[in-house]
Design a protein around this motif. Structure first.
Motif, PDB file in Angstrom:
ATOM      1  N   ILE A1040      -6.113  -0.129   1.611  1.00  0.00           N
ATOM      2  CA  ILE A1040      -5.833   1.216   1.245  1.00  0.00           C
ATOM      3  C   ILE A1040      -6.053   1.846   2.788  1.00  0.00           C
ATOM      4  N   ARG A1041      -6.956   1.624   3.478  1.00  0.00           N
ATOM      5  CA  ARG A1041      -7.169   2.436   4.810  1.00  0.00           C
ATOM      6  C   ARG A1041      -6.246   1.919   5.728  1.00  0.00           C
ATOM      7  N   SER A1042      -5.563   0.842   5.530  1.00  0.00           N
ATOM      8  CA  SER A1042      -4.524   0.431   6.359  1.00  0.00           C
ATOM      9  C   SER A1042      -3.095   0.776   5.828  1.00  0.00           C
ATOM     10  N   GLY A1043      -3.028   1.539   4.759  1.00  0.00           N
ATOM     11  CA  GLY A1043      -1.843   1.832   4.183  1.00  0.00           C
ATOM     12  C   GLY A1043      -1.151   0.729   3.350  1.00  0.00           C
ATOM     13  N   GLU A1046       0.421  -1.801  -1.917  1.00  0.00           N
ATOM     14  CA  GLU A1046       0.654  -2.961  -2.808  1.00  0.00           C
ATOM     15  C   GLU A1046      -0.268  -4.053  -2.672  1.00  0.00           C
ATOM     16  N   LYS A1047      -0.505  -4.275  -1.454  1.00  0.00           N
ATOM     17  CA  LYS A1047      -1.761  -5.307  -1.044  1.00  0.00           C
ATOM     18  C   LYS A1047      -2.896  -5.204  -1.752  1.00  0.00           C
ATOM     19  N   ASP A1142       6.063 -19.293  -6.699  1.00  0.00           N
ATOM     20  CA  ASP A1142       4.846 -18.488  -7.335  1.00  0.00           C
ATOM     21  C   ASP A1142       4.405 -18.824  -8.591  1.00  0.00           C
ATOM     22  N   PHE A1143       4.779 -19.850  -9.093  1.00  0.00           N
ATOM     23  CA  PHE A1143       4.308 -20.422 -10.462  1.00  0.00           C
ATOM     24  C   PHE A1143       2.797 -20.202 -10.510  1.00  0.00           C
ATOM     25  N   LEU A1144       2.295 -19.349 -11.669  1.00  0.00           N
ATOM     26  CA  LEU A1144       0.902 -19.327 -11.794  1.00  0.00           C
ATOM     27  C   LEU A1144       0.105 -18.983 -10.838  1.00  0.00           C
ATOM     28  N   ARG A1145       0.894 -18.018  -9.907  1.00  0.00           N
ATOM     29  CA  ARG A1145      -0.011 -17.713  -8.498  1.00  0.00           C
ATOM     30  C   ARG A1145      -0.447 -16.229  -8.910  1.00  0.00           C
ATOM     31  N   PRO A1146      -1.408 -15.610  -8.292  1.00  0.00           N
ATOM     32  CA  PRO A1146      -1.555 -14.406  -8.354  1.00  0.00           C
ATOM     33  C   PRO A1146      -0.327 -13.444  -8.345  1.00  0.00           C
ATOM     34  N   SER A1147      -0.308 -12.481  -9.154  1.00  0.00           N
ATOM     35  CA  SER A1147       0.805 -11.693  -9.272  1.00  0.00           C
ATOM     36  C   SER A1147       1.070 -10.887  -8.054  1.00  0.00           C
ATOM     37  N   ARG A1148       2.436 -11.023  -7.459  1.00  0.00           N
ATOM     38  CA  ARG A1148       2.863  -9.980  -6.610  1.00  0.00           C
ATOM     39  C   ARG A1148       2.987  -8.639  -7.197  1.00  0.00           C
ATOM     40  N   VAL A1181       3.765   1.805  -5.855  1.00  0.00           N
ATOM     41  CA  VAL A1181       2.452   2.161  -5.835  1.00  0.00           C
ATOM     42  C   VAL A1181       2.099   3.571  -4.839  1.00  0.00           C
ATOM     43  N   GLN A1182       1.319   4.192  -5.374  1.00  0.00           N
ATOM     44  CA  GLN A1182       1.070   5.632  -4.757  1.00  0.00           C
ATOM     45  C   GLN A1182      -0.421   5.556  -4.670  1.00  0.00           C
ATOM     46  N   HIS A1183      -0.795   6.243  -3.598  1.00  0.00           N
ATOM     47  CA  HIS A1183      -2.146   6.544  -3.291  1.00  0.00           C
ATOM     48  C   HIS A1183      -2.581   7.722  -3.506  1.00  0.00           C
ATOM     49  N   VAL A1184      -3.793   8.027  -4.328  1.00  0.00           N
ATOM     50  CA  VAL A1184      -4.126   9.333  -4.660  1.00  0.00           C
ATOM     51  C   VAL A1184      -5.578   9.286  -4.319  1.00  0.00           C
TER      52      VAL A1184
END
Length: 1545
Positions: A1040-1043, A1046-1047, A1142-1148, A1181-1184
């Motif tokens: 988040i600090r790096s903007g 999504e990551k 990306d089969f069964l990988r952590p979701s993007r 995704v938005q940051h509040v």
């Protein structure tokens, strides 16, 4: 024309013959056959020297002759002669004894005979009497009147005509009639007359007359009969002469030639035994073969000819080792048995001969079938020899030898025990003073020694020594063989010394060897053997006491023994070998290169004397190879190691698969290959070594005594490979093999301590991988047991001390318990004292003690500990050459001490020293080595400290690079990599280094490896408590600090609810894969089922578990680890397919956005660096920022909520202590905004002054909920631009960390003059993860069913009477066809209905288990319905669960991000939505909420048929929203209406 007288004589002659033939036909042969059979049986029960055996022999011979007289079967006559011959031999023995000459039987035979004679009165006598009765019946059947007529007629014929043309025939017929009458009357005058008449007939019969042979056989039979009656030896001698004349007449030219050839062959064989001329033996074999070829198949001489030829062939095999001779001899031995009737008295000898020849072939070829047949033959032979038979001791002894040989091959204790029993039986048959007793004492003692070697039963060893002492007493001075017994007892005492360490045994053994040495003549052929044994005992005492005089004397004796065995003495190679070994010991002591060179020279000389195919060449090849390996260890010349390997390989080629020495060759070659691997790092050598060890293990099946050694060697090689590659399967298998080996060693076994050490060391390695405390405790227990088994001065004590100290040091590193550190130092100090210079393992003790002292310095700050540690590390390194495999570890330890000195002094040169040593250590390690992880991590820590001291950015960059190298070391344990990844992330984050996000990413990616699918659920949960909480939140805060919003979401999804993410992986539908790769789909499906089933197993352990249980559990764990590896490998295969990357990988993040299709998802992240909200919508995704709230303040809010709900509802006011605590918490909250200041006023009115009116929990709730409104919810509403409305939208909260314990859904301003809250703007739901909202599993189309389980009075809990009202309300709202009611239902009943249930409603007590969240439960009538129980169920119809119980959404305080509570369990188990409670609820509230909830939910489903799919459960959040609003409208307290929440879709 015949005259009248001649005509009458002729008629009389024919009449007499007709009468005689009629008599023969009428004779009852069955009675005679029965008599022969019974006489045989009686004879078998009267073995020599039975006093009645002669009578039985003559009875049987007489019956056989009688039968011959009627049938003319020559075998009867031959056998009669055989038995009569034994009669004569027995008389000869008796006469010899009477003259005082030596005989074969011992004087104790009288007692033996007495025993047998007693028994003879029963069985043997009965058989003998029955035989005589049958013979009497036969004799009585004779028509004596007819015989008298025949005799009278023949007499008259002979009287009338002389010479009569048929006079010879008539004389023969007369004699036959007289003999027949004798059989019927037993009148000796008739037998005498028959003999006289036959002699007259033979004298009158021309040589060429065809009747002469018949007359000779009749006279022969008559003489044998008279011998049996009168015992006149002359009759038997005459009969034998006549039998020879008979055979000459009846045999043809071929038979006569065969007899001559066989006679010559026999003479040549005898000459060969005297001269040793091989040509005589070759000629004899040729003559034997020619003679046998001329003999008729049924000739009586064929049996002896086979025997003689077989013996000759065996002799030739002894000379030339031609396998064909041995094979033919065995074939002939079998032919002898085929020709020999089963009742033959010498059949046991033929069986023994066959067994002996088979044993010879086994020793050459190693064919197991030969050995088994030999044992069987000797067992059959023993059965044919009764207890009192003079050959029974020999048969027992031979059987025992065969059994011992089979035991040597297979290690079956049954064979060894039977052999010992046979030896005991043989010894009992040779009481004092039998001359053979001495030999039997020694043989039995040796067998007991072998059993002691296997079982370590001290009784066997003591008994063996006792027998050897008894043997010695039978050979007083100056007995010529006394030296042999002295040697034997000395060897046995040496064995007992090896077991007990009692120096008295060693000294007595040496004393006996000296005595043997003195009484043995210098020219004695066994002197060299005695010298060898004496030297070995002295060498052992040198090993114990280190007295050089013993080693010098041993070497002198070995050299003297060698001088007594000059070339070409067959035992010279053995002497060369012994001397070479002693020289190797001297080399180890003195380091004199000359000793090593001479040892190698002697081993080479021994090898030259054993050219192929010498049976001992294999041994010499291995010995020379071992010496060359020692030279390699000294000089490092690869040529020596290569030659050693070549020799071992040659040895292996010389032993076929079935050869008994193949095991040793495989083992030696494998060890040498491992040595070369240590030098070159060529994995091919290590893999080949492991392969050879596996083959060796197959050759030692249980319970072979060498199996433990093979298990140990294979396990050590597997551990080496594990340390190189990090493959957990190798470690699992090694531990399993070490446990198997330990099982083979009882507590008293001398090798048990070694096995304990090996197993404990392997378990420590596993602890380093998994961190399972049970492993560490078990390893320490094993090391302690091993140390007890090695008291001073055991040579292996130092190793045990070192191992135990290492394990305690590991536990100190884990627990910080100073007692472990102090004991570690004491143990290492003792070990170091036991390893004085130049002990080869001294460097180990130095390095380990130094490490422990360094740790103590870190605790106490005593500078002398650090200085001593550094000094010891330097000394240890000086003892290690550059190529030594342990040098890298020693360098790492030295660098750690140097780092400590830098931290203490701050001097730059100390830092440079540490960094340089770490780099040197890394240079010695090959790329990918597991130790790269630890060393790089240590280097990174040092460089990080350097940065903090100097603030030079170069150190920071190098530190981060070192952390990266450590974390990316795939071969290292995941736990160690994870630990270093967290350090990397923390220090990078603190320093704002550019690698920070990479570090967090690496750490999060390691989480699934810590809690891998092969673990049971409890172990997975424990693995995730190892410092993982907060990692994902800190990572997200960094993103988040790096903007990178999504990551941030991706990191939160990957690093949170790992426990459930794995569970979902196993249950994720993979239908798309089936269309592309059905084989992979099927494989993944079966693996997922197996892994999920395995995760439910009970893997709990404690030190009291039996070894069998531990082995079983470890095998089970290893099995599931392999399944896990197979699962991961299959996933990688799938990801190679197009469209499945990306089969069964952590979701993007792009995939996660789908979760916002029915409304936004708000992720609340709480990190020590700040709190934030991330709003996930279909657009991104938005940051509040949540700037009004810090991590500390969130924690305060959680504590305030807990204070509010923890008090007793019967006293709504807070106690003084609670009020003070609340006041302290509120005072810590800053006045960040006007709104927050206003919210504090109502609370301060009560907690800020002394008042009779107690503060209420509702005031705390108003404050907390107000803070959450102002700081969290209001900013989100503003960003989403939400307005109050009659139709409220859905919003899903995904709280992280401490946010999970706060009622965000109820946030609002609840003041008297103002109310504004979350429920005015939207309907709230919660989700533990975003991914749990992405379920695409289609619901079953089965009939709708709602199960209601209520517990109005749970045993041991307060009653819940309102649950009955709750059920009645549900019955009103829910149509009856689909309703299943379980009042006071059992756990089993509930579980049986879950698979078909669409809606599950539980009205009962709930329990949150904070120690073991998987045991959190709903409390039913007969027990607990736990999380683990529910997870085991397949629920394809599950759509909604209503948990009208307490604490069903209360998570684990230690792992808030794992959401391990009942509500989440049902969600992840398959229910689309769950109604749960955040804390305990009032019994009266549940029926109200349920009533309104189901009224609204079923409003549009007024009638439900059997086919109906039920209500729309997506309306459950709205129904709960309205139900809670109704409860709140009744002005109940916050603690009553706030806890109800909805989870899921």
């Amino acid at each position: 024309m015949l005259s009248e007288d001649e005509e009458e004589s002729s008629q009389m002659y024919h009449l007499a013959n007709a009468i005689l033939e009629e008599y023969k036909k009428a004779a009852p042969l069955s009675d005679l056959d029965t008599a022969v059979y019974l006489f045989r049986a009686a004879l078998n029960l009267r073995p020599a020297p039975h006093p009645l055996r002669s009578d039985s022999l003559k009875d049987l011979a007489g019956a056989l002759v009688t039968r011959f007289s009627l049938t003319n079967q020559l075998q009867d006559l031959d056998e009669a002669f055989f038995w009569d011959g034994e009669v004569v031999r027995q008389w000869h023995k008796v006469s010899m004894r009477r003259r005082g000459q030596s005989v074969r039987r011992d004087i104790s035979a009288e007692s033996d005979v007495t025993v047998v004679a007693d028994s003879d009165n029963t069985k043997a006598s009965e058989l003998n009497e029955l035989a005589k009765s049958s013979l009497a019946n036969f004799n009585k059947s004779a028509q004596l009147s007819s015989l008298d007529t025949a005799i009278m007629l023949h007499r008259e014929v002979l009287r009338r005509s002389s010479p009569h043309p048929r006079r010879v025939i008539s004389l023969g017929s007369l004699a036959e009639a007289l003999y027949a009458r004798f059989c019927g009357t037993d009148d000796m005058t008739q037998l005498d007359e028959a003999i006289s008449v036959l002699r007259e007939a033979i004298e009158a019969c021309p040589e060429s007359d065809a009747h002469r042979a018949e007359l000779l056989s009749k006279l022969c039979a008559a003489l044998v009969t008279r011998f049996n009656k009168t015992s006149q030896f002359l009759d038997l001698r005459d009969a034998l002469g006549l039998l020879g004349d008979f055979r000459q007449l009846t045999e043809n030219d071929d038979v006569r030639e065969a007899s001559q050839l066989l006679s010559v062959a026999t003479n040549l064989s005898e000459q060969f035994y005297q001269s040793g001329q091989i040509t005589e033996l070759e000629t004899a074999i040729s003559f034997f073969r020619r003679g046998i070829a001329l003999l008729p198949v049924d000739h009586h001489n064929r049996l002896s000819a086979y025997d003689n030829l077989a013996n000759a062939l065996i002799e030739r095999f002894n000379q030339s080792a031609q396998r064909e001779d041995l094979d033919k001899a065995i074939s002939l031995n079998r032919d002898v048995l085929d020709l020999q009737p089963t009742f033959h008295p010498e059949r046991y000898i033929s069986l023994s001969n066959l067994a002996n020849t088979l044993m010879r072939r086994f020793k050459q070829s190693g064919q197991r079938e030969d050995l088994d047949e030999a044992v069987s033959s000797r067992q059959q032979a023993l059965k044919l020899v009764l207890t009192c038979h003079h050959d029974r001791p020999g048969c027992l002894n031979n059987l025992a030898i065969a059994l011992m040989t089979r035991f040597d091959q297979l290690g079956q204790p049954k064979d060894l025990n039977e052999a010992i029993s046979s030896h005991r039986a043989a010894l009992e048959l040779q009481p004092e003073p039998h001359p053979d007793r001495l030999g039997f004492l020694n043989i039995l003692a040796n067998a007991l020694m072998i059993r002691f070697d296997q079982s370590s039963q001290r009784e066997d060893l003591d008994e063996a020594i006792s027998f050897h002492r008894a043997a010695l007493q039978l050979q007083p001075e100056p007995h010529p063989n006394r030296f042999g017994s002295l040697n034997n007892i000395a060897i046995a005492l040496m064995t007992r010394f090896d077991q007990s360490g009692q120096c008295e045994d060693l000294n007595e053994a040496i004393s006996f060897h000296r005595a043997a040495f003195k009484v043995q003549a210098a020219t004695h052929p066994d002197r060299s053997g005695s010298l060898n044994h004496f030297a070995s005992a002295l060498k052992t005492r040198f090993d114990q006491l280190g007295q050089r005089v013993d080693l010098d004397e041993a070497l002198s004796l070995y050299r003297e023994a060698l001088a007594l065995r000059p070339v070409p003495h067959p035992d010279r190679p053995e002497c060369l070998n012994n001397l070479a070994i002693a020289l190797m010991i001297q080399f180890d002591q003195s380091g004199q290169r000359e000793d090593l060179d001479e040892a190698i020279s002697f081993h080479r000389a021994a090898l030259e004397l054993r050219p192929g195919p010498h049976p001992d060449r294999v041994s010499s090849l291995n010995n020379l190879a071992s010496a060359l390996k020692t030279q390699f260890d000294q000089l490092g010349q690869c040529a020596d190691l290569d030659e050693a390997l070549s020799l071992h390989q040659e040895a292996l080629k010389l032993v076929p698969a079935s050869h008994p020495d193949r095991f040793g060759c495989l083992n030696n070659l494998a060890i040498a290959l491992m040595t070369r691997f240590d030098q070159t790092g060529q994995y091919k050598d290590m893999d080949e070594a492991i392969s050879f060890h596996r083959e060796a293990l197959k050759l030692r099946p249980a319970p072979h005594p060498d199996r433990s050694m093979s298990l140990n060697n294979l396990a050590i090689a597997l551990i080496t490979r594990f340390q190189e590659s990090g493959q957990h399967e190798d470690l699992d298998e090694a531990i399993s093999f070490h446990r198997d080996a330990l099982e083979l060693f009882p507590p008293s076994h001398p090798d048990r301590s070694t096995s304990l050490n090996n197993l404990a060391t392997a378990i420590i390695l596993r602890f380093d991988q998994t961190g399972q405390r049970e492993d560490l405790d078990e390893a320490i227990s094993f090391h302690r047991e091993a140390l007890k088994l090695r008291p001073v001065p055991h040579p292996g004590r130092s190793g045990c001390l070192n191992n135990l100290a290492g394990a305690l040091m590991t536990r100190f590193d884990q627990s910080g318990y100073h007692g472990d550190l102090d004991e570690t130092i004491l143990l290492h100090q003792e070990a170091l004292e036991l390893r004085p210079a130049p002990h080869p393992r001294r460097f180990v003790s130095l390095s380990n003690l130094a490490g422990a002292l360094n740790s103590r310095f870190n605790q106490s700050g005593q500078r002398n500990d650090l200085d001593e540690a550094i000094s010891m590390h330097q000394t240890a390194l000086e003892l290690l050459p550059a190529s030594h495999p342990y040098r890298s570890g020693s360098l790492n330890n030295f660098a750690m001490a140097l780092t400590t000195r830098f931290d203490e002094s701050g001097q730059r040169e100390h830092l440079d020293d540490a960094v340089n040593v770490y780099n040197e250590c890394l240079d010695t390690l090959v790329s990918g080595h597991p130790n790269v992880c630890v060393t790089s991590g240590n280097l990174a820590s040092t460089l990080k400290n350097a940065y903090f001291h100097t603030h030079e950015s170069e150190y920071l960059d190098k530190a981060m690079a070192a952390y990266r190298a450590a974390v990316t070391c795939e071969a290292a344990p995941p736990s160690e990599r994870f630990r270093l990844a967290k350090l990397w992330a923390r220090y990078a984050d603190d320093s704002s280094h550019e690698s920070t996000l990479d570090a967090y990413q690496a750490a999060i990616e390691l989480l699934p490896r810590l809690a891998m699918l092969s673990l049971d659920l409890q172990s997975r949960h424990q693995a995730l408590t190892s410092g993982s909480d907060g990692l994902a939140r800190d990572a997200a805060a960094c993103a988040i600090r790096s903007g990178q919003y999504e990551k941030a979401i991706e990191l939160l999804e990957a690093g949170r609810a790992v426990f459930w993410s794995q569970a979902l992986q196993l249950r994720t539908p993979i239908m798309d894969l089936r269309d592309v790769a059905p084989e992979l789909e099927e494989k993944l499906r079966s693996l997922s089922i197996a892994l999920e089933k395995g995760s439910l197993r009970d893997a709990s352990r404690n030190l009291s578990d039996t070894s069998q249980k531990v082995i079983s559990m470890e095998q089970e764990a290893s099995h599931f680890r392999r399944l896990n590896d197979e699962w991961l490998a299959t996933l990688e295969q799938v990801r190679q397919l197009d469209g499945f990357r990306d089969f069964l990988r952590p979701s993007r993040s792009t995939m996660l956005q789908v979760a916002a299709a029915n409304g936004p998802v708000v992720i609340l992240n709480s990190s020590k660096t700040g709190c934030a909200a991330l709003i996930l919508t279909l657009t991104g995704v938005q940051h509040v920022p949540l700037s009004d709230l810090s991590f500390t303040e969130v924690a305060i809010l959680v504590q305030l909520i807990r204070c509010a709900i923890a008090h007793d509802r019967r006293d709504p006011s807070l106690s003084e202590s609670s009020r003070a605590h609340v006041e302290g918490l509120v005072r810590q909250m800053p006045f960040i905004s006007d709104s927050l200041q206003v919210l504090r006023l109502p609370l301060e009115r009560h907690v800020g002054r002394v008042s009779a009116i107690s503060a209420e929990p509702d005031d705390i709730f108003r404050y907390v909920l107000g803070v959450l409104w102002v700081s969290v919810v209001e900013p989100v509403i503003q960003w989403l631009d939400l307005k109050k409305s009659d139709v409220l939208p859905r919003l899903k909260w995904c709280p992280t960390g401490l946010f999970a314990f706060l009622p965000i859904h109820s946030a609002g301003v609840y003041l008297t003059n103002m109310t504004e809250c979350t429920s005015d703007y939207f309907v709230s739901s919660y989700t533990p993860t975003i991914r749990s909202l992405l379920s695409n599993t289609p619901l079953s189309t089965d009939s709708f069913k709602i199960m209601v389980a209520i517990q109005p009075d749970t045993p041991g809990q307060r009653s819940l009477p309102c649950t009955l009202d709750e059920l009645r309300n549900i019955e009103i709202r829910v149509p009856g066809k689909g309703l299943v009611k379980l009042v006071r239902g059992s756990v089993k009943e509930v579980l049986s209905h879950l698979p078909e249930t669409s809606i599950a409603h539980f009205a009962c007590h709930g329990l949150q288990n904070t120690e073991n969240p998987l045991e959190s439960a709903l409390l039913l009538q007969d027990g607990q319905l736990t999380v683990s129980h529910i997870m085991q169920q397949s629920m394809p119809n599950a759509s909604l669960a209503f948990l009208s119980a307490c604490e069903t959404a209360m998570g684990d305080e230690n792992l808030p991000d794992e959401a391990i509570h009942l509500g989440a369990t049902l969600l992840f188990a398959g229910f689309r939505g769950v109604v749960a409670t955040m804390w305990s609820i009032a019994d009266a509230d549940a029926p109200k909420v349920a009533d309104t909830f189901y009224e609204i939910l079923f409003k549009q489903a007024s009638s439900i048929s059997a086919d109906s799919s039920g209500p729309d459960v997506t309306q459950a959040p709205r129904a709960l929203h309205l139900a809670v609003a109704k409860l709140r409208s009744e002005n109940v307290s916050f603690v009553r209406w706030v806890p109800f929440i909805h989870l899921g879709l």
